[in-house]
Enzyme design. Structure first.
Site, PDB file in Angstrom:
ATOM      1  N   ASP A  18     -10.921  46.824 -41.042  1.00 54.04           N
ATOM      2  CA  ASP A  18      -9.869  47.483 -40.268  1.00 54.04           C
ATOM      3  C   ASP A  18      -9.803  48.975 -40.553  1.00 54.04           C
ATOM      4  OD1 ASP A  18      -8.963  47.145 -42.883  1.00 54.04           O
ATOM      5  OD2 ASP A  18      -7.405  45.712 -42.366  1.00 54.04           O
ATOM      6  N   ASP A  74       2.444  38.255 -47.103  1.00 56.46           N
ATOM      7  CA  ASP A  74       2.890  37.415 -45.988  1.00 56.46           C
ATOM      8  C   ASP A  74       1.740  36.563 -45.429  1.00 56.46           C
ATOM      9  OD1 ASP A  74       1.333  39.369 -44.854  1.00 56.46           O
ATOM     10  OD2 ASP A  74       2.854  40.118 -43.451  1.00 56.46           O
ATOM     11  N   HIS A 112      -1.261  37.756 -44.537  1.00 57.22           N
ATOM     12  CA  HIS A 112      -2.166  38.435 -43.596  1.00 57.22           C
ATOM     13  C   HIS A 112      -3.559  38.604 -44.187  1.00 57.22           C
ATOM     14  CE1 HIS A 112      -0.726  42.606 -45.153  1.00 57.22           C
ATOM     15  NE2 HIS A 112      -1.903  42.368 -45.664  1.00 57.22           N
ATOM     16  N   GLU A 138      -1.327  39.883 -38.853  1.00 57.69           N
ATOM     17  CA  GLU A 138      -0.011  39.581 -39.411  1.00 57.69           C
ATOM     18  C   GLU A 138       0.445  38.195 -38.943  1.00 57.69           C
ATOM     19  OE1 GLU A 138       1.256  41.589 -41.479  1.00 57.69           O
ATOM     20  OE2 GLU A 138       0.904  43.681 -40.946  1.00 57.69           O
TER      21      GLU A 138
HETATM   22  P1  PGA Z   1      -3.829  44.364 -51.929  1.00 63.27           P
HETATM   23  O1  PGA Z   1      -3.775  44.078 -50.367  1.00 63.27           O
HETATM   24  O2  PGA Z   1      -5.209  43.989 -52.360  1.00 63.27           O
HETATM   25  O3  PGA Z   1      -3.581  45.824 -52.051  1.00 63.27           O
HETATM   26  O4  PGA Z   1      -2.785  43.496 -52.550  1.00 63.27           O
HETATM   27  C1  PGA Z   1      -4.254  42.882 -49.882  1.00 63.27           C
HETATM   28  C2  PGA Z   1      -4.104  42.860 -48.380  1.00 63.27           C
HETATM   29  O5  PGA Z   1      -3.075  43.345 -47.868  1.00 63.27           O
HETATM   30  O6  PGA Z   1      -5.018  42.337 -47.727  1.00 63.27           O
END
Ligand code: PGA
Length: 241
Positions: free
Chosen positions: A67, A136, A138, A143
C-alpha cells in the site's frame, strides 16, 4: 494455517527472515510482497544482516508493496516508498527497477489501482506476501467491512488507523486520509502468506482473526482459508491461543 511460536520480537524477526531468505534462495527471481509498519522492521534488519554476510542475494528479486498513502510524493519521509528505502531497499542489492509501490501522487484512483493490479499480474503474481495485522484486524489498508473480492483499491482510513499511524507524523492532522491498497483478493492470490505479529496488544485480535469466524469485519480472518499461510508470533501475541 501454520503457527510458529517465537520467544520475543528478535526471535520472531529471525524466524520470519529465515522464511523469506529460504524463498529467495529457492527462487532467486521471486516476487516478494512487502509490508510497512513497526512489526516487520526487525525482519528487514535481519535480512540486511544476512545480505551483508553474503547469505542472501536480492539482485533478481522483484518487490510489490501492499500500500501507499494517496497524495504523498515518494520523497515525503512518511511515504511508504521512503519507509521501504530507509528500512530495507537502501541496504541490499535490490534492482531499483524491480521495486513497485502504488503511486500516491496519481490522483486518478481508478487508473492507479488498475495500473498496480497490472504490475502484479505482469510480474507473475506474488510468491510470498509479508503482512502485519492492525489492532482491528486490518491487513494492508483493508479495514473492517472491506469486501473480500477486491483487487487494488482506494480506501478512506478509519479513525483507529489514523490514530495508530499518527506516531509517524508530527501531528494527527498530517496523516493522509486515504490510501491505495492491495485488496484481500490480491493478498489471497499470493502463493504463500507470512504474517508477523508481536506484543500483548495484538493478542486479542490474533485470537479473533485466526480462531474466530471468517468475516469481513475481521479482514485477516480470511487467511484461515489460505492454502499456505504462516503466522509467526512472539509469546505475548500468541498468549491467548
Ligand atoms: P504495526 O502495524 O506493525 O505498526 O503494528 C501493523 C499493521 O497495521 O498492519
Amino acid at each position: 494455517m501454520k503457527i510458529i511460536r517465537a520467544k520475543d520480537y528478535h526471535d520472531m524477526s529471525r524466524k520470519a527472515a529465515n522464511i523469506i531468505s529460504a524463498q529467495v534462495i529457492m527462487k532467486p527471481n521471486c516476487v516478494l510482497g512487502l509490508a510497512t509498519g513497526g512489526t516487520p522492521v526487525g525482519t528487514y534488519k535481519q535480512l540486511i544482516d544476512w545480505y551483508n554476510k553474503g547469505d542472501v542475494d536480492f539482485s533478481e528479486v522483484t518487490t510489490v508493496n501492499l500500500d501507499e498513502y494517496r497524495g504523498l510524493p515518494r520523497e515525503n519521509p512518511q511515504s511508504y516508498w521512503s519507509f521501504m528505502h530507509d528500512n530495507f531497499f537502501n541496504y541490499v542489492n535490490i534492482d531499483p527497477s524491480r521495486i513497485n509501490l502504488p503511486d500516491g501522487t496519481n490522483m486518478d484512483a481508478e487508473g492507479e489501482c488498475k495500473r498496480y493490479d497490472e504490475v502484479i499480474h505482469n510480474v507473475g503474481g506474488i510468491d510470498l506476501q509479508l503482512l502485519g495485522i492492525g489492532h482491528d484486524g486490518h491487513i494492508g489498508f483493508n479495514e473492517p467491512g472491506a469486501a473480500f473480492e477486491l483487487g487494488t483499491h482506494c480506501v478512506t482510513l478509519t479513525d483507529e488507523t489514523i490514530e495508530a499511524n499518527k506516531r509517524f507524523f508530527d501531528k494527527k492532522e498530517d496523516v493522509p486520509r486515504q490510501a491505495y491498497t492491495m485488496g484481500i483478493k490480491t493478498i489471497m492470490q499470493a502463493r504463500k502468506v507470512l504474517m508477523v505479529v508481536n506484543g500483548k496488544g495484538k493478542a486479542e485480535i490474533v485470537k479473533k482473526a485466526f480462531f474466530g469466524p471468517v468475516t469481513p469485519e475481521v479482514p485477516a480472518s480470511i487467511l484461515q482459508m489460505h492454502p499456505d499461510f504462516t503466522l509467526v508470533g512472539d509469546e505475548e501475541a500468541l498468549c491467548l491461543i
